[in-house]
Design a protein around this motif. Structure first.
Motif, PDB file in Angstrom:
ATOM      1  N   VAL A   1       0.827  -1.209   0.000  1.00  0.00           N
ATOM      2  CA  VAL A   1       0.000   0.000   0.000  1.00  0.00           C
ATOM      3  C   VAL A   1       0.860   1.258   0.000  1.00  0.00           C
ATOM      4  CG1 VAL A   1      -1.565   1.367   1.426  1.00  0.00           C
ATOM      5  CG2 VAL A   1      -2.033  -1.056   1.048  1.00  0.00           C
ATOM      6  N   PHE A   2       1.928   1.281   0.802  1.00  0.00           N
ATOM      7  CA  PHE A   2       2.760   2.472   0.922  1.00  0.00           C
ATOM      8  C   PHE A   2       3.837   2.570  -0.151  1.00  0.00           C
ATOM      9  CE2 PHE A   2       0.976   2.592   5.187  1.00  0.00           C
ATOM     10  CZ  PHE A   2       0.772   3.954   5.363  1.00  0.00           C
ATOM     11  N   SER A   3       4.055   1.513  -0.908  1.00  0.00           N
ATOM     12  CA  SER A   3       5.080   1.558  -1.951  1.00  0.00           C
ATOM     13  C   SER A   3       4.652   2.489  -3.078  1.00  0.00           C
ATOM     14  CB  SER A   3       5.329   0.151  -2.501  1.00  0.00           C
ATOM     15  OG  SER A   3       6.232   0.204  -3.599  1.00  0.00           O
ATOM     16  N   SER A   4       5.517   3.419  -3.438  1.00  0.00           N
ATOM     17  CA  SER A   4       5.231   4.344  -4.536  1.00  0.00           C
ATOM     18  C   SER A   4       5.817   3.863  -5.861  1.00  0.00           C
ATOM     19  CB  SER A   4       5.792   5.733  -4.203  1.00  0.00           C
ATOM     20  OG  SER A   4       7.205   5.670  -3.993  1.00  0.00           O
ATOM     21  N   SER A   5       6.288   2.632  -5.896  1.00  0.00           N
ATOM     22  CA  SER A   5       6.858   2.062  -7.120  1.00  0.00           C
ATOM     23  C   SER A   5       5.811   1.428  -8.018  1.00  0.00           C
ATOM     24  CB  SER A   5       7.922   1.011  -6.778  1.00  0.00           C
ATOM     25  OG  SER A   5       8.976   1.577  -6.039  1.00  0.00           O
ATOM     26  N   GLY A   6       4.566   1.428  -7.587  1.00  0.00           N
ATOM     27  CA  GLY A   6       3.504   0.847  -8.402  1.00  0.00           C
ATOM     28  C   GLY A   6       3.402  -0.654  -8.207  1.00  0.00           C
ATOM     29  N   GLU A   7       2.400  -1.238  -8.865  1.00  0.00           N
ATOM     30  CA  GLU A   7       2.192  -2.673  -8.745  1.00  0.00           C
ATOM     31  C   GLU A   7       3.191  -3.457  -9.590  1.00  0.00           C
ATOM     32  OE1 GLU A   7      -1.869  -3.534  -9.651  1.00  0.00           O
ATOM     33  OE2 GLU A   7      -2.560  -2.914  -7.660  1.00  0.00           O
ATOM     34  N   TRP A   8       3.354  -4.715  -9.210  1.00  0.00           N
ATOM     35  CA  TRP A   8       4.245  -5.653  -9.885  1.00  0.00           C
ATOM     36  C   TRP A   8       5.693  -5.167  -9.906  1.00  0.00           C
ATOM     37  CZ3 TRP A   8       1.454  -9.734  -9.842  1.00  0.00           C
ATOM     38  CH2 TRP A   8       0.075  -9.650 -10.071  1.00  0.00           C
TER      39      TRP A   8
ATOM     40  N   ALA B   1      -4.253  10.896  18.084  1.00  0.00           N
ATOM     41  CA  ALA B   1      -3.062  11.362  18.797  1.00  0.00           C
ATOM     42  C   ALA B   1      -1.793  10.729  18.225  1.00  0.00           C
ATOM     43  CB  ALA B   1      -3.190  11.033  20.289  1.00  0.00           C
ATOM     44  N   LEU B   2      -1.834   9.423  18.006  1.00  0.00           N
ATOM     45  CA  LEU B   2      -0.659   8.750  17.448  1.00  0.00           C
ATOM     46  C   LEU B   2      -0.399   9.186  16.017  1.00  0.00           C
ATOM     47  CD1 LEU B   2      -1.142   5.114  18.819  1.00  0.00           C
ATOM     48  CD2 LEU B   2       0.588   6.778  19.514  1.00  0.00           C
ATOM     49  N   GLY B   3      -1.495   9.417  15.268  1.00  0.00           N
ATOM     50  CA  GLY B   3      -1.322   9.888  13.896  1.00  0.00           C
ATOM     51  C   GLY B   3      -0.629  11.233  13.832  1.00  0.00           C
ATOM     52  N   ASN B   4      -1.016  12.137  14.721  1.00  0.00           N
ATOM     53  CA  ASN B   4      -0.366  13.451  14.772  1.00  0.00           C
ATOM     54  C   ASN B   4       1.084  13.344  15.213  1.00  0.00           C
ATOM     55  OD1 ASN B   4      -2.666  14.850  13.948  1.00  0.00           O
ATOM     56  ND2 ASN B   4      -3.421  15.075  16.044  1.00  0.00           N
ATOM     57  N   LEU B   5       1.343  12.461  16.197  1.00  0.00           N
ATOM     58  CA  LEU B   5       2.696  12.317  16.711  1.00  0.00           C
ATOM     59  C   LEU B   5       3.633  11.711  15.666  1.00  0.00           C
ATOM     60  CD1 LEU B   5       4.631  12.462  19.148  1.00  0.00           C
ATOM     61  CD2 LEU B   5       3.859  10.166  19.780  1.00  0.00           C
ATOM     62  N   LEU B   6       3.209  10.603  15.076  1.00  0.00           N
ATOM     63  CA  LEU B   6       4.059   9.932  14.088  1.00  0.00           C
ATOM     64  C   LEU B   6       4.081  10.669  12.757  1.00  0.00           C
ATOM     65  CD1 LEU B   6       3.051   6.215  14.820  1.00  0.00           C
ATOM     66  CD2 LEU B   6       5.208   7.335  15.380  1.00  0.00           C
ATOM     67  N   GLY B   7       3.049  11.485  12.510  1.00  0.00           N
ATOM     68  CA  GLY B   7       3.016  12.233  11.262  1.00  0.00           C
ATOM     69  C   GLY B   7       4.142  13.239  11.138  1.00  0.00           C
ATOM     70  N   PHE B   8       4.665  13.719  12.259  1.00  0.00           N
ATOM     71  CA  PHE B   8       5.773  14.678  12.223  1.00  0.00           C
ATOM     72  C   PHE B   8       7.030  14.063  11.621  1.00  0.00           C
ATOM     73  CE2 PHE B   8       3.305  16.956  15.514  1.00  0.00           C
ATOM     74  CZ  PHE B   8       3.338  18.222  14.941  1.00  0.00           C
ATOM     75  N   VAL B   9       7.163  12.751  11.712  1.00  0.00           N
ATOM     76  CA  VAL B   9       8.327  12.084  11.122  1.00  0.00           C
ATOM     77  C   VAL B   9       7.933  11.297   9.880  1.00  0.00           C
ATOM     78  CG1 VAL B   9       9.680  11.961  13.236  1.00  0.00           C
ATOM     79  CG2 VAL B   9       8.014  10.162  12.748  1.00  0.00           C
ATOM     80  N   GLY B  10       6.726  11.576   9.350  1.00  0.00           N
ATOM     81  CA  GLY B  10       6.300  10.967   8.103  1.00  0.00           C
ATOM     82  C   GLY B  10       5.899   9.512   8.202  1.00  0.00           C
ATOM     83  N   LEU B  11       5.434   9.078   9.393  1.00  0.00           N
ATOM     84  CA  LEU B  11       5.045   7.687   9.588  1.00  0.00           C
ATOM     85  C   LEU B  11       3.567   7.592   9.906  1.00  0.00           C
ATOM     86  CD1 LEU B  11       8.039   6.371  11.753  1.00  0.00           C
ATOM     87  CD2 LEU B  11       7.646   5.997   9.318  1.00  0.00           C
TER      88      LEU B  11
ATOM     89  N   TYR C   1       5.114   6.242  -0.163  1.00  0.00           N
ATOM     90  CA  TYR C   1       4.307   7.450  -0.059  1.00  0.00           C
ATOM     91  C   TYR C   1       4.448   8.028   1.344  1.00  0.00           C
ATOM     92  CZ  TYR C   1       1.954   5.990  -4.368  1.00  0.00           C
ATOM     93  OH  TYR C   1       1.681   5.621  -5.651  1.00  0.00           O
ATOM     94  N   PRO C   2       4.517   9.339   1.470  1.00  0.00           N
ATOM     95  CA  PRO C   2       4.608   9.918   2.825  1.00  0.00           C
ATOM     96  C   PRO C   2       3.281   9.821   3.543  1.00  0.00           C
ATOM     97  CG  PRO C   2       4.441  11.650   1.182  1.00  0.00           C
ATOM     98  CD  PRO C   2       4.551  10.361   0.417  1.00  0.00           C
ATOM     99  N   ALA C   3       3.348   9.672   4.859  1.00  0.00           N
ATOM    100  CA  ALA C   3       2.128   9.698   5.664  1.00  0.00           C
ATOM    101  C   ALA C   3       1.576  11.110   5.704  1.00  0.00           C
ATOM    102  CB  ALA C   3       2.423   9.204   7.077  1.00  0.00           C
ATOM    103  N   LEU C   4       0.275  11.225   5.949  1.00  0.00           N
ATOM    104  CA  LEU C   4      -0.354  12.537   5.995  1.00  0.00           C
ATOM    105  C   LEU C   4       0.188  13.340   7.165  1.00  0.00           C
ATOM    106  CD1 LEU C   4      -2.577  14.243   4.617  1.00  0.00           C
ATOM    107  CD2 LEU C   4      -4.156  13.395   6.367  1.00  0.00           C
ATOM    108  N   GLN C   5       0.719  14.509   6.881  1.00  0.00           N
ATOM    109  CA  GLN C   5       1.296  15.349   7.927  1.00  0.00           C
ATOM    110  C   GLN C   5       0.209  15.945   8.813  1.00  0.00           C
ATOM    111  OE1 GLN C   5       4.456  15.860   8.644  1.00  0.00           O
ATOM    112  NE2 GLN C   5       5.302  14.669   6.967  1.00  0.00           N
ATOM    113  N   PRO C   6       0.504  16.193  10.079  1.00  0.00           N
ATOM    114  CA  PRO C   6      -0.482  16.837  10.960  1.00  0.00           C
ATOM    115  C   PRO C   6      -0.895  18.187  10.414  1.00  0.00           C
ATOM    116  CG  PRO C   6       1.348  15.953  12.233  1.00  0.00           C
ATOM    117  CD  PRO C   6       1.741  15.861  10.790  1.00  0.00           C
ATOM    118  N   GLY C   7      -2.197  18.418  10.364  1.00  0.00           N
ATOM    119  CA  GLY C   7      -2.703  19.690   9.858  1.00  0.00           C
ATOM    120  C   GLY C   7      -2.842  19.739   8.356  1.00  0.00           C
TER     121      GLY C   7
END
Length: 317
Positions: A107-114, A252-262, A173-179
Motif C-alpha cells: 500500500v505504501f510503496s510508490s513504485s507501483g504494482e508488480w 493522537a498517534l497519527g499526529n505524533l508519528l506524522g511529524f516524522v512521516g510515519l 508514499y509519505p504519511a499525511l502530515q499533521p494539519g
C-alpha cells in the motif's frame, strides 16, 4: 523439517489413534493453514472465511493478494524452521502478522504494482514478525495477554522509517502530515455515506478501499460469527460518527508519528485492546475468558453459561 507440517490435523479431526496423513495431503493442509491465517487478521478462525477474504483481496488487487500470501507463507515457514509448536503454526497464529506487513508494504510503496524488488522486504518482514512473536509471547503470557499485531505494527514502522520517500529501491508514499488538508471535508453526513463508511472501515483492515471487496470481507466474518460481524460494523460506525475510545488514541498517534512521516497503522487498536485486557476490575475479571480458550463470541457465551452453572452447582453443594 516436514514431519511437523504433515502431522497437522484438518480441523482437529485426526487423533493420535488415527494414522498420520500421507505426504500427498500436505498441500491441502498448507492451503488450510494459509486460509486460516488470512481470516485470523480479523479475529476469525475459519478457512472458508479466509477463502472469501482472499477473493476480496484478488478483486481489490491481485498484486496485493500475492504480497499478502507471500508474507503469510514466509512467516509460517520461519515458525516451522524455528521449531515452534505445531499446533500454533497450524492454527495460523504466526502467519497473519506477516500478511499484514506485506499488505502495508504494498500500500505504501510508490513504485507501483508488480514491482518485484518489493518481494525482498516482504519476505524479510514476514520472517521478522515470527521472531518478534516468539520473543513477545513468553512476556505477555505472564498476564494472559495475546501477542496480537504488535509484531506487525513494529515491523512496518521500522521498514517505513528505514526506507522513506526517497529510497532508490523501496520508495514509499509519505504519511499525511499533521494539519494537512483532507481530500474531502463534508460538514454533513448522510445515512448512505455512514453505511458505506462503516463497511469500508471493515475492509480497510486488509487495506481494501472498494465497497465490493469490503462487503466480501464482512460476509466472511458473518459466516464465522454474526456477533463478531455486528461488533465490526459497530466499531466502524463509532469511528465514522465520532472519534471516541481508540479513535482518540489513533488521532493522537497519527499526529505524533506524522511529524516524522510515519502512519499510526493499528497501534491505537492494539494498545487499547491490550490495556482493556489488563484491567482487573471485579466485573471485567469475572467475564474474562482465558486466552487459550477463546473461540467465537457465540461459543464464548455458551462456555460462560456452562461455567456459571457449574459454579452454581458447586456453591449449592
Amino acid at each position: 523439517m516436514f514431519v511437523c507440517p504433515i502431522q497437522w490435523a484438518l480441523d482437529d479431526e485426526i487423533t493420535q489413534d488415527e494414522p498420520v496423513p500421507p505426504d500427498k495431503f500436505f498441500p491441502l493442509q498448507l492451503a488450510e493453514c494459509c486460509l486460516r491465517g488470512i481470516s485470523r487478521v480479523i479475529l476469525v478462525n475459519n478457512p472458508l472465511s479466509g477463502a472469501l477474504i482472499l477473493s476480496a483481496l484478488l478483486l481489490e488487487s491481485p498484486w496485493q493478494a500475492l504480497l499478502g500470501i507471500i508474507g503469510l507463507l514466509t512467516s509460517n515457514f520461519t515458525a516451522v524452521m524455528l521449531g515452534q509448536d505445531c499446533e500454533e503454526v497450524s492454527s495460523a497464529l504466526y502467519g497473519f502478522n506477516g500478511m499484514l506487513v506485506a499488505l502495508l508494504m504494498g500500500v505504501f510503496s510508490s513504485s507501483g504494482e508488480w514491482y518485484w524488488w518489493l518481494l525482498l522486504p516482504v519476505c524479510i518482514g514476514g520472517a521478522t514478525t515470527t521472531f518478534l512473536w516468539s520473543g513477545l509471547a513468553p512476556i505477555l503470557d505472564r498476564w494472559d495477554l495475546p501477542v496480537s499485531v504488535f509484531p506487525f505494527n513494529t515491523v512496518i514502522l521500522l521498514y517505513l522509517a528505514c526506507t522513506g520517500t526517497s529510497n532508490p529501491y523501496f520508495p514509499n508514499y509519505p504519511a499525511l502530515q499533521p494539519g494537512a488538508p483532507e481530500s474531502t471535508n463534508h460538514t454533513q453526513l448522510h445515512v448512505s455515506q455512514l453505511l458505506q463508511g462503516a463497511v469500508l472501515g471493515v475492509g480497510q483492515i486488509f487495506a481494501c478501499q472498494t465497497i465490493g471487496s469490503s462487503l466480501l470481507i464482512l460476509v466472511a466474518v458473518l459466516l464465522f460469527s454474526p456477533v463478531l460481524a455486528f461488533h465490526s460494523l459497530l466499531g466502524s460506525v463509532i469511528g465514522t460518527v465520532a472519534a471516541i475510545l481508540s479513535s482518540y488514541l489513533d488521532i493522537a498517534l497519527g499526529n505524533l508519528l506524522g511529524f516524522v512521516g510515519l502512519p499510526a497503522t493499528s497501534w491505537a487498536a492494539t494498545l487499547t485492546g491490550t490495556l482493556m485486557l489488563l484491567l482487573t476490575g471485579k466485573n471485567l475479571k469475572e467475564y474474562r475468558i482465558p486466552r487459550g480458550q477463546v473461540t467465537s463470541p457465540e461459543k464464548n457465551f455458551h462456555s460462560r453459561i456452562q461455567w456459571a452453572e457449574a459454579n452454581t452447582n458447586v456453591d449449592d453443594v
